[in-house]
Design a protein around this motif. Sequence first.
Motif, mmCIF file in Angstrom:
data_model
loop_
_atom_site.group_PDB
_atom_site.id
_atom_site.type_symbol
_atom_site.label_atom_id
_atom_site.label_comp_id
_atom_site.label_asym_id
_atom_site.label_seq_id
_atom_site.Cartn_x
_atom_site.Cartn_y
_atom_site.Cartn_z
ATOM 1 N N LYS A 102 5.068 4.868 -30.941
ATOM 2 C CA LYS A 102 5.328 4.460 -32.425
ATOM 3 C C LYS A 102 5.837 3.375 -33.050
ATOM 4 O O LYS A 102 7.436 2.506 -33.026
ATOM 5 C CB LYS A 102 6.565 5.443 -32.844
ATOM 6 N N ALA A 103 5.285 3.201 -33.566
ATOM 7 C CA ALA A 103 5.831 1.398 -34.959
ATOM 8 C C ALA A 103 5.676 1.613 -35.735
ATOM 9 O O ALA A 103 4.289 2.344 -36.834
ATOM 10 C CB ALA A 103 4.514 0.028 -34.790
ATOM 11 N N ASP A 104 6.678 0.807 -36.455
ATOM 12 C CA ASP A 104 6.965 1.002 -38.221
ATOM 13 C C ASP A 104 5.716 0.376 -38.678
ATOM 14 O O ASP A 104 5.360 -0.237 -37.847
ATOM 15 C CB ASP A 104 8.475 0.411 -38.491
ATOM 16 N N ALA A 105 5.806 0.596 -40.243
ATOM 17 C CA ALA A 105 4.262 0.067 -40.631
ATOM 18 C C ALA A 105 4.997 -1.397 -40.827
ATOM 19 O O ALA A 105 3.812 -1.714 -41.307
ATOM 20 C CB ALA A 105 4.089 0.741 -41.385
ATOM 21 N N ALA A 106 5.588 -2.129 -41.137
ATOM 22 C CA ALA A 106 6.975 -3.062 -41.036
ATOM 23 C C ALA A 106 6.783 -4.309 -40.022
ATOM 24 O O ALA A 106 7.236 -4.666 -40.333
ATOM 25 C CB ALA A 106 6.924 -3.238 -41.658
ATOM 26 N N ALA A 107 6.040 -3.677 -38.567
ATOM 27 C CA ALA A 107 6.582 -4.459 -37.733
ATOM 28 C C ALA A 107 5.458 -6.018 -37.966
ATOM 29 O O ALA A 107 4.634 -5.429 -38.288
ATOM 30 C CB ALA A 107 6.951 -3.174 -35.994
ATOM 31 N N GLN A 108 6.369 -6.378 -36.711
ATOM 32 C CA GLN A 108 4.851 -7.583 -36.228
ATOM 33 C C GLN A 108 4.094 -7.534 -35.947
ATOM 34 O O GLN A 108 4.290 -6.675 -34.980
ATOM 35 C CB GLN A 108 6.114 -8.722 -35.968
ATOM 36 N N TYR A 109 3.444 -7.308 -36.277
ATOM 37 C CA TYR A 109 2.025 -7.537 -35.333
ATOM 38 C C TYR A 109 1.967 -7.615 -33.938
ATOM 39 O O TYR A 109 1.596 -7.235 -32.510
ATOM 40 C CB TYR A 109 0.951 -8.046 -35.905
ATOM 41 N N GLU A 110 2.588 -9.252 -33.625
ATOM 42 C CA GLU A 110 2.583 -9.623 -32.406
ATOM 43 C C GLU A 110 3.458 -8.812 -31.684
ATOM 44 O O GLU A 110 3.341 -8.518 -30.260
ATOM 45 C CB GLU A 110 3.798 -10.936 -32.553
ATOM 46 N N LYS A 111 4.669 -7.781 -31.866
ATOM 47 C CA LYS A 111 5.831 -7.411 -31.533
ATOM 48 C C LYS A 111 4.698 -6.153 -30.406
ATOM 49 O O LYS A 111 5.161 -5.862 -29.312
ATOM 50 C CB LYS A 111 7.100 -6.569 -31.961
ATOM 51 N N VAL A 112 3.712 -5.736 -31.606
ATOM 52 C CA VAL A 112 3.166 -4.454 -30.940
ATOM 53 C C VAL A 112 2.489 -4.999 -30.011
ATOM 54 O O VAL A 112 2.010 -4.470 -28.470
ATOM 55 C CB VAL A 112 2.639 -3.600 -32.411
ATOM 56 N N MET A 113 2.137 -6.394 -29.826
ATOM 57 C CA MET A 113 1.103 -6.233 -29.155
ATOM 58 C C MET A 113 1.954 -6.964 -27.603
ATOM 59 O O MET A 113 0.884 -6.694 -26.659
ATOM 60 C CB MET A 113 0.208 -7.764 -29.445
ATOM 61 N N GLN A 114 2.943 -7.132 -27.434
ATOM 62 C CA GLN A 114 3.508 -7.634 -26.510
ATOM 63 C C GLN A 114 3.544 -6.271 -25.847
ATOM 64 O O GLN A 114 4.221 -6.262 -24.411
ATOM 65 C CB GLN A 114 5.122 -8.171 -26.816
ATOM 66 N N VAL A 115 4.196 -5.506 -26.278
ATOM 67 C CA VAL A 115 4.623 -4.315 -26.095
ATOM 68 C C VAL A 115 3.273 -3.305 -25.275
ATOM 69 O O VAL A 115 3.302 -2.914 -23.777
ATOM 70 C CB VAL A 115 4.922 -3.583 -26.698
ATOM 71 N N LEU A 116 1.920 -3.795 -25.877
ATOM 72 C CA LEU A 116 0.307 -3.026 -25.123
ATOM 73 C C LEU A 116 0.453 -3.724 -24.347
ATOM 74 O O LEU A 116 -0.459 -3.591 -23.051
ATOM 75 C CB LEU A 116 -0.524 -3.402 -26.573
ATOM 76 N N GLU A 117 0.620 -5.418 -24.244
ATOM 77 C CA GLU A 117 0.772 -5.939 -22.772
ATOM 78 C C GLU A 117 1.007 -6.002 -21.305
ATOM 79 O O GLU A 117 0.046 -6.203 -20.653
ATOM 80 C CB GLU A 117 0.754 -7.892 -23.291
ATOM 81 N N VAL A 118 2.417 -5.467 -21.568
ATOM 82 C CA VAL A 118 3.499 -4.739 -20.842
ATOM 83 C C VAL A 118 2.724 -3.151 -19.958
ATOM 84 O O VAL A 118 2.516 -3.674 -19.339
ATOM 85 C CB VAL A 118 4.634 -5.078 -21.252
ATOM 86 N N ALA A 119 1.768 -2.690 -21.127
ATOM 87 C CA ALA A 119 1.557 -1.200 -20.235
ATOM 88 C C ALA A 119 0.181 -1.815 -19.807
ATOM 89 O O ALA A 119 -0.165 -0.912 -19.205
ATOM 90 C CB ALA A 119 1.349 -0.657 -21.470
ATOM 91 N N LYS A 120 -0.666 -3.299 -19.953
ATOM 92 C CA LYS A 120 -1.895 -3.135 -19.730
ATOM 93 C C LYS A 120 -1.397 -3.247 -18.376
ATOM 94 O O LYS A 120 -1.875 -3.725 -16.860
ATOM 95 C CB LYS A 120 -2.341 -4.077 -20.622
ATOM 96 N N GLN A 121 -0.090 -4.671 -17.996
ATOM 97 C CA GLN A 121 0.374 -5.131 -16.801
ATOM 98 C C GLN A 121 0.333 -4.432 -16.174
ATOM 99 O O GLN A 121 0.486 -4.180 -14.868
ATOM 100 C CB GLN A 121 1.038 -6.435 -17.476
ATOM 101 N N LEU A 122 1.460 -2.993 -16.205
ATOM 102 C CA LEU A 122 1.454 -2.132 -15.334
ATOM 103 C C LEU A 122 0.919 -1.317 -15.017
ATOM 104 O O LEU A 122 0.999 0.033 -14.793
ATOM 105 C CB LEU A 122 2.809 -1.056 -15.551
ATOM 106 N N ASP A 123 -0.539 -1.101 -15.743
ATOM 107 C CA ASP A 123 -2.185 -0.499 -15.238
ATOM 108 C C ASP A 123 -1.660 1.050 -16.255
ATOM 109 O O ASP A 123 -1.763 2.352 -15.851
ATOM 110 C CB ASP A 123 -2.338 -0.312 -14.230
ATOM 111 N N ILE A 124 -0.438 1.074 -17.574
ATOM 112 C CA ILE A 124 -0.743 2.516 -18.116
ATOM 113 C C ILE A 124 -1.810 2.548 -19.050
ATOM 114 O O ILE A 124 -2.655 1.628 -19.499
ATOM 115 C CB ILE A 124 0.192 2.462 -18.609
#
Length: 137
Positions: A102-124
């Motif tokens: 759940k990300a704020d609409a004004a959140a930086q896209y880079e931060k969202v991508m970093q969190v998604l990258e963490v999930a991808k590395q953990l195979d979530i």
Amino acid sequence: MSADIKGDNQPYDDINITPMLDLAYVLLVTFIILTTASVQGVKVNSPTTQAANNLAKPQTRAITITADGGVYLDAYPVDLEQLRSTLAQYKAANPALPVVLKADAAAQYEKVMQVLEVAKQLDITEIGLVTKRATGD
């Protein structure tokens, strides 16, 4: 005989509300009984087991990103390294770990991508993105 007929046709001076009150009380009692029965439930003393980790538990984890870039895991503030280690522990306990982002609409896209990258590395792979439903056109 005409006097008896005339007496029967006179209007009522008052209305008998007793049947209506009886119905209202029956409905009130029924509502109270049904409501308290559904809330209380049945209390039991659950047995203990050594195989508690093998039992199914709802383990959906929520990751929140605020407008200023803060990252929270289940309402606790974390940095990306803490997020990675904590999610790795949850993933080890539950291989099909579901996560919602759940990300704020004004959140930086880079931060969202970093969190998604963490999930991808953990195979979530079970990741849901929380949005609001648009109203109107």
